[in-house]
Scaffold this active site. Sequence first.
Site, PDB file in Angstrom:
ATOM      1  CB  SER A   1     -11.496  11.591 -63.194  1.00  0.00           C
ATOM      2  OG  SER A   1     -12.661  10.954 -63.799  1.00  0.00           O
TER       3      SER A   1
ATOM      4  CG  ASP B   1     -11.889   3.517 -61.494  1.00  0.00           C
ATOM      5  OD1 ASP B   1     -13.061   3.341 -61.662  1.00  0.00           O
ATOM      6  OD2 ASP B   1     -10.902   4.549 -61.449  1.00  0.00           O
TER       7      ASP B   1
ATOM      8  CG  HIS C   1     -13.014   7.049 -60.931  1.00  0.00           C
ATOM      9  ND1 HIS C   1     -12.089   6.810 -61.787  1.00  0.00           N
ATOM     10  CD2 HIS C   1     -13.743   8.268 -61.158  1.00  0.00           C
ATOM     11  CE1 HIS C   1     -12.096   7.901 -62.618  1.00  0.00           C
ATOM     12  NE2 HIS C   1     -13.059   8.863 -62.132  1.00  0.00           N
TER      13      HIS C   1
END
Length: 418
Positions: free
Chosen positions: A296, A361, A392
């Site tokens: 991320s 996601d 995610h």
Amino acid sequence: MCSCCCPPAISALFYLWVRSGFSKGSVAGALTFFPPDPPLYKFERIGKNGEVLEDDDDDEKNDNNNNENDAEGDYYDDDDDDSDLGTFEIDTKSSHQTNNNNKNENEAERRRRQQQQAKREAHEQQQREAASQDPIVAMTERSNKLRIRAKRRARIDSADAANGVTYRFIHDSSVLGDLPAFNGTITPVKIGPQKRTGTYVAALLYKLPPEECNESTKTILYSHGNATDVGAMAGLQCLIAKNVKCHVLVYDYSGYGESGGIPMEKNTYRDVKMVYEWVVKNVTKHEHNVILYGQSVGSGPSCYLASQRSNVGGLILHSPFTSGMRVLTPSRALACLDIFPNIDRIKKVKCPVFILHGMKDVEVPCQHGKALQMAVPEDCRREPWWVPDKGHNDIVDGPGVVEYVQWLNHCVRSLDDD
């Protein structure tokens, strides 16, 4: 800009921008970085003789008594000066009396501290109540709190380094449960100081036992996601080290956990650069045995470093984004505030690149991962893993962790064939 025509959050961002000297990093940092508070672990400080060192309450008291002007304008926020972020070379050589009067004075001092602590708590409660009503107050208070914390941490870490203090890792088992079994060592370290800011970065090194290592053993340098820290990541790192048969070094960004400094984009670049140098110098001895792993927001510093270092062994991007602002909007109207331009940097990498992304996601849609996959130079592009029915943060949850470990094993083993 006035409150009659601007939403409070926009007014707050504008105020922070002006107050920081028109620093893009200050605004982007307020929008991007959310360290767990309190951290999900602790580095217990151990003196030279093995004694546990208590944190000094006087340090916190003195820092919290600093006025707002004293908290402003220190070097942690100098986001425009990136002269220290150019190319770099790596040196691979290893671094490696109490009496009754005193008792009375101590009792008086204890009462004084309790009274001042009560005053601080009352003041903090008033600030929280004000912040709940006014986003400008909230952002200003958060910014000041981070600066005060950074100053205190810098002072403690510098003194600890000078006095030979070591650390014991204590993770929050009440929240995270027990760690998985791991027959190697887990070593907490403070890496630093960073040349420009003086910051020390907290990291955990998961190291395989010597009998499981050889000259080609890889080390994963793991840059974690946003609202987490090395304590929350400890279970996953144990599983990776044990089952993928590699060392793992996971670190906290500036302003996270036990790391010093303030969370800002350019500070994450300084962090990963310093940690990478430490890993090559103290663990792998060769850059080609280092695998950069960015999850991320961690894809930002990982892509940055991979674009800088031509000899790095590989790059793994887990739920990455094309750039920070593109997560919020595809419009380039706010490009002046964009951070982590991964879509541009990925074109400059010279190592194998592996991307995994959950197809469900909603925080960072899978299109970001696919766009990055297409931007990777063809000779560096490896088969991606678009994970069905995952979002995610849940790719490694539950039974999915088995498939994840198998995929990661395949990536790491394939590097020996390149």
